[in-house]
Design a protein around this motif. Sequence first.
Motif, mmCIF file in Angstrom:
data_model
loop_
_atom_site.group_PDB
_atom_site.id
_atom_site.type_symbol
_atom_site.label_atom_id
_atom_site.label_comp_id
_atom_site.label_asym_id
_atom_site.label_seq_id
_atom_site.Cartn_x
_atom_site.Cartn_y
_atom_site.Cartn_z
ATOM 1 N N ARG A 84 -3.064 13.955 0.355
ATOM 2 C CA ARG A 84 -2.218 13.492 1.483
ATOM 3 C C ARG A 84 -0.603 13.786 1.026
ATOM 4 N N ALA A 85 -0.253 13.197 -0.306
ATOM 5 C CA ALA A 85 1.192 13.355 -0.775
ATOM 6 C C ALA A 85 1.339 14.975 -1.131
ATOM 7 N N ARG A 140 -8.752 7.747 9.626
ATOM 8 C CA ARG A 140 -9.165 6.627 8.947
ATOM 9 C C ARG A 140 -10.540 6.563 9.102
ATOM 10 N N GLU A 189 3.887 12.723 7.645
ATOM 11 C CA GLU A 189 4.826 11.789 8.510
ATOM 12 C C GLU A 189 5.791 12.585 9.242
ATOM 13 N N CYS A 244 2.218 2.020 -3.391
ATOM 14 C CA CYS A 244 1.432 2.438 -4.373
ATOM 15 C C CYS A 244 1.061 3.925 -4.018
ATOM 16 N N ALA A 245 1.261 4.442 -2.856
ATOM 17 C CA ALA A 245 0.988 5.728 -2.433
ATOM 18 C C ALA A 245 2.095 6.840 -3.198
ATOM 19 N N CYS A 302 -8.144 13.475 2.598
ATOM 20 C CA CYS A 302 -8.546 12.145 2.861
ATOM 21 C C CYS A 302 -8.374 11.190 1.675
ATOM 22 N N SER A 303 -7.617 11.633 0.616
ATOM 23 C CA SER A 303 -7.180 10.788 -0.339
ATOM 24 C C SER A 303 -5.543 10.787 -0.421
ATOM 25 N N PRO A 304 -5.328 9.617 -1.171
ATOM 26 C CA PRO A 304 -3.771 9.451 -1.118
ATOM 27 C C PRO A 304 -2.927 10.607 -1.739
ATOM 28 N N GLN A 305 -3.471 11.094 -2.877
ATOM 29 C CA GLN A 305 -3.063 12.061 -3.763
ATOM 30 C C GLN A 305 -3.059 13.494 -3.056
ATOM 31 N N ALA A 354 0.868 -1.217 -0.134
ATOM 32 C CA ALA A 354 0.011 0.151 -0.324
ATOM 33 C C ALA A 354 0.837 1.179 0.079
ATOM 34 N N SER A 355 2.050 1.189 0.686
ATOM 35 C CA SER A 355 2.917 2.551 0.735
ATOM 36 C C SER A 355 3.476 2.590 -0.462
#
Length: 200
Positions: A50-51, A128, A97, A16-17, A45-48, A13-14
């Motif tokens: 958050r990145a 979450r 992080e 793919c983030a 709330c989405s990976p993009q 999962a990490s």
Amino acid sequence: MLRKLVLGLALAASACAPAPPSMPATDAIELLERFAAGAAGIDVCSPQGRATLRGAVRSYSAEMEAAGVAWPTLPDEGALKAVDVTVVMALVSGFVEPSDLDGRARALAGGLMVANFPQVRDFHRAARVACAELVELQQTASRYAIERQRLERLMARADEGARAAERVRRQSERLRTTLADMHALAERVERRVAESRHAS
């Protein structure tokens, strides 16, 4: 065996983030200020999303470190700004992080959140199961920091007459309302967290 499977899934999962993007410090602080005000147009709330937030924090943190400036400002170090509140809350919630900030901020962030939001016992779980509410709580906490700064400025001029005193009174009321909103949101987040525990 199960532990290895869970670890493998977490690593996948990490992997793919999306990676946090690099950006100029001026763009980073502008994005962080808009995010603190609820106007950044990114969904943490989405990976993009958050990145993107992590990229902004990393870029601005590196710039401040290069300039020899401790960032974000923490309560015992001076006036707390909306962006500082947002970044510390994002760190505790896991939106940012620990490696994105210096050790000083990492060490103090947990205690800061416990002191200000005793209702919420697990910010990572909240991210979450109550992400939208947690983001709203962050933005309300940022607004509280702004309102508190305004009150401090008005109080410094409160001896300028009745009109100045009335402005202080109105601003104090706004601050109390924002604080009440903040605690109501924190309780809502904790309810969602409690519900998720019972359901699992």
